[in-house]
Design an enzyme around this catalytic site. Structure first.
Site, PDB file in Angstrom:
ATOM      1  N   GLY A 121      -2.741  -6.460   8.459  1.00  0.00           N
ATOM      2  CA  GLY A 121      -3.318  -7.771   8.194  1.00  0.00           C
ATOM      3  C   GLY A 121      -2.302  -8.738   7.610  1.00  0.00           C
ATOM      4  CE  LYS A 146      -3.944  -2.254   2.113  1.00  0.00           C
ATOM      5  NZ  LYS A 146      -4.719  -2.491   3.341  1.00  0.00           N
ATOM      6  N   GLY A 188      -2.134   0.346   8.541  1.00  0.00           N
ATOM      7  CA  GLY A 188      -2.282   1.781   8.277  1.00  0.00           C
ATOM      8  C   GLY A 188      -2.809   2.502   9.513  1.00  0.00           C
TER       9      GLY A 188
HETATM   10  N1  ADP Z   1       8.232  -5.765  -3.689  1.00  0.00           N
HETATM   11  C1  ADP Z   1       6.941  -6.043  -3.662  1.00  0.00           C
HETATM   12  N2  ADP Z   1       6.207  -6.008  -4.792  1.00  0.00           N
HETATM   13  C2  ADP Z   1       4.885  -6.301  -4.778  1.00  0.00           C
HETATM   14  N3  ADP Z   1       4.208  -6.636  -3.668  1.00  0.00           N
HETATM   15  C3  ADP Z   1       4.883  -6.698  -2.519  1.00  0.00           C
HETATM   16  C4  ADP Z   1       6.275  -6.406  -2.453  1.00  0.00           C
HETATM   17  N4  ADP Z   1       6.677  -6.557  -1.176  1.00  0.00           N
HETATM   18  C5  ADP Z   1       5.584  -6.915  -0.468  1.00  0.00           C
HETATM   19  N5  ADP Z   1       4.498  -7.013  -1.255  1.00  0.00           N
HETATM   20  C6  ADP Z   1       3.124  -7.408  -0.896  1.00  0.00           C
HETATM   21  O1  ADP Z   1       2.628  -6.532   0.075  1.00  0.00           O
HETATM   22  C7  ADP Z   1       1.451  -7.122   0.607  1.00  0.00           C
HETATM   23  C8  ADP Z   1       1.185  -6.580   1.963  1.00  0.00           C
HETATM   24  O2  ADP Z   1       1.115  -5.167   1.914  1.00  0.00           O
HETATM   25  P1  ADP Z   1       0.236  -4.287   2.913  1.00  0.00           P
HETATM   26  O3  ADP Z   1      -1.212  -4.553   2.697  1.00  0.00           O
HETATM   27  O4  ADP Z   1       0.726  -2.905   2.718  1.00  0.00           O
HETATM   28  O5  ADP Z   1       0.674  -4.844   4.341  1.00  0.00           O
HETATM   29  P2  ADP Z   1      -0.184  -4.963   5.696  1.00  0.00           P
HETATM   30  O6  ADP Z   1      -1.466  -5.689   5.381  1.00  0.00           O
HETATM   31  O7  ADP Z   1       0.680  -5.712   6.620  1.00  0.00           O
HETATM   32  O8  ADP Z   1      -0.447  -3.552   6.132  1.00  0.00           O
HETATM   33  C9  ADP Z   1       1.707  -8.611   0.565  1.00  0.00           C
HETATM   34  O9  ADP Z   1       0.620  -9.230  -0.089  1.00  0.00           O
HETATM   35  C10 ADP Z   1       3.010  -8.757  -0.233  1.00  0.00           C
HETATM   36  O10 ADP Z   1       2.963  -9.769  -1.200  1.00  0.00           O
HETATM   37  O1  X15 Z   2      -6.146  -4.353   6.006  1.00  0.00           O
HETATM   38  C1  X15 Z   2      -6.298  -3.213   6.403  1.00  0.00           C
HETATM   39  O2  X15 Z   2      -5.281  -2.334   6.549  1.00  0.00           O
HETATM   40  P1  X15 Z   2      -3.718  -2.763   6.638  1.00  0.00           P
HETATM   41  O3  X15 Z   2      -3.338  -3.473   5.340  1.00  0.00           O
HETATM   42  O4  X15 Z   2      -3.022  -1.442   6.783  1.00  0.00           O
HETATM   43  O5  X15 Z   2      -3.584  -3.631   7.844  1.00  0.00           O
HETATM   44  C2  X15 Z   2      -7.644  -2.667   6.851  1.00  0.00           C
HETATM   45  O6  X15 Z   2      -8.647  -3.655   6.764  1.00  0.00           O
HETATM   46  C3  X15 Z   2      -8.006  -1.446   6.027  1.00  0.00           C
HETATM   47  O7  X15 Z   2      -8.153  -1.840   4.687  1.00  0.00           O
HETATM   48  P2  X15 Z   2      -7.957  -0.766   3.523  1.00  0.00           P
HETATM   49  O8  X15 Z   2      -6.512  -0.337   3.532  1.00  0.00           O
HETATM   50  O9  X15 Z   2      -8.371  -1.486   2.256  1.00  0.00           O
HETATM   51  O10 X15 Z   2      -8.869   0.399   3.848  1.00  0.00           O
END
Ligand code: ADP
Ligand code: X15
Length: 407
Positions: free
Chosen positions: A364, A207, A387
């Protein structure tokens, strides 16, 4: 850190319809939930409301729902999991309209202590994500009181998180926070109000746009900021490097330059990968066998994609957390869902498991990664919000908290 908001201990829900916003945004593979952390974390609030004789109407989003309502992003698997965990059927209202006639009928049929789950709130598109008054009112119409227990979504000013409260208030109901919200905010607040130093923050994941924004404030709070995962390549590009087909947010190149200057001015360490694991094509399905190369971040081929930090970066990042006393980590270092691309995430997880620092994991996918890789019980706190925890740590007000009634 005390939260001056009405909680579920302050309201009497006997015989009342209580709309509870949870964060059931769980990872799914082939329709099966691969990590139930967020479901388990929601149970104390749900059980308390059931035991008090409330009629519990659960709602949540799942996924981004980019192409409209679809079965792949239905909350049906969550209803099944909840029914097993609560030992009582959680009636699932599968109607894509979420608040339509089917929902009203299901609510009408409820008895005290019953639980139902509405369909994915993001099936209502912008009405949910732009905090639409119409959808907010429809949600409020189903209930007498509202409880926000969706810590992971509490940084989103969406209808089911924030907008709904106005209409609950209008009809004389209460807007309270649940136990998970209380627990997360108390823990995160205490850990970072006066963090034991050195304080290291680690950011990764996919993200990119969302999480780049937290860096400015985070730099002021932490001593070292480590960047990995999909976040890293926008920085590398801002340094004038070739990043091939790696994830990037081109609108943030100047911002990344500013952040590198800011770190230098503040005397903070900002660590970027020196090498990276690249592939010719992103694996599909995500865990399919894949051929990789390890290259310096000064020499990423134009036709390759960076999908994990490289071995030298693993060593540098592991070293950087060794003497830390507080570590906050959000976002995997690579595409950990693929065993060949999990090395960076494993290295950082192992390094955290071996420190005596207070370790806080948020998000997550990060929670899923740490649990799947077997390091879950070695961490001090696994937050259900990525986030959300970052925005909280930045010192920002969370819309899901602000919307609750003051005590
Ligand atoms: N270099 C990369 N390119 C594409 N996707 C990536 C890369 N590094 C990590 N990811 C992906 O990021 C995803 C998690 O990102 P995010 O939703 O931001 O984390 P979180 O849910 O812990 O907040 C995972 O599905 C992983 O595969
Ligand atoms: O997975 C979530 O956030 P996270 O990836 O930052 O942990 C929350 O459910 C918020 O989802 P969203 O970032 O699609 O609004």
């Amino acid at each position: 850190m005390a939260l001056n908001k009405k909680t579920i201990d302050d309201i009497n829900v006997k015989g009342r319809r209580v709309l509870v916003r949870c964060d059931f945004n769980v990872p799914l593979k082939d329709g099966a939930i691969t990590d139930e952390t967020r479901i388990v974390a929601a149970l104390p609030t749900i059980k308390k409301l059931m035991n008090d004789g409330g009629r519990v109407i659960l709602c949540s989003h799942l996924g981004k729902v980019k192409n409209g309502p679809n079965e792949g992003e239905s909350l049906a698997p969550v209803a099944k999991s909840l029914s097993e965990k609560l030992g009582k059927e959680v009636v699932f209202v599968s109607d894509y309209h979420v608040t339509g006639e089917a929902a009203a009928k299901a609510v009408e049929a409820m008895k005290d202590g019953d639980v139902i789950l509405l369909q994915n709130t993001r099936f209502r598109g912008a009405e949910e994500t732009k905090n639409g008054e119409g959808f907010s009112r429809e949600l409020a119409d189903l209930a007498d009181d509202y409880v926000c227990d969706a810590f992971g979504s509490s940084h989103r000013a969406h209808a089911s998180v924030a907008g709904v409260t106005k209409f609950i208030t209008e009809k004389g109901g209460s807007n309270a926070v649940g136990y998970l919200m209380q627990k997360e905010i108390e823990f995160l607040g205490n850990a970072v109000e006066n963090p034991v130093r050195p304080f290291v923050a680690i950011l990764g994941g996919a993200k990119v746009a969302d999480k780049l924004n937290v860096i400015s404030n985070l730099l002021e709070k932490c001593d070292t900021l480590i960047i990995g995962g999909g976040m890293a390549y926008t920085f590398l590009k801002a340094q004038g490097k070739e990043i091939g087909n790696s994830l990037v947010d081109d609108s943030k190149l100047d911002y990344c330059k500013e952040m590198m200057e800011k770190a230098e001015k503040l005397g903070k360490k900002l660590l970027l990968p020196v090498d990276t694991t690249v592939v010719s094509a992103f694996p599909s399905p995500i865990d399919a066998p894949v051929d990789v190369e390890y290259v310096s971040t000064d020499a990423i081929p134009a036709d390759k994609e960076g999908v994990d930090i490289g071995p030298e970066t693993c060593r540098i990042y592991s070293d950087a957390v060794k003497n830390a006393k507080t570590v906050v980590w959000n976002g995997p270092m690579g595409v950990f869902e693929n065993p060949t691309l999990a090395a960076g995430t494993i290295a950082v997880a192992r390094a955290l498991a071996e420190t005596d620092a207070t370790t806080i994991i948020g998000g997550g996918d990060s929670a899923a990664a740490v649990n799947q890789l077997g390091f879950g019980d070695k961490m001090t706190h696994i937050s259900t919000g990525g986030g959300a925890s970052l925005e909280f740590l930045e010192g920002k007000a969370l819309p899901g908290v602000v919307a609750a009634d003051d005590k």
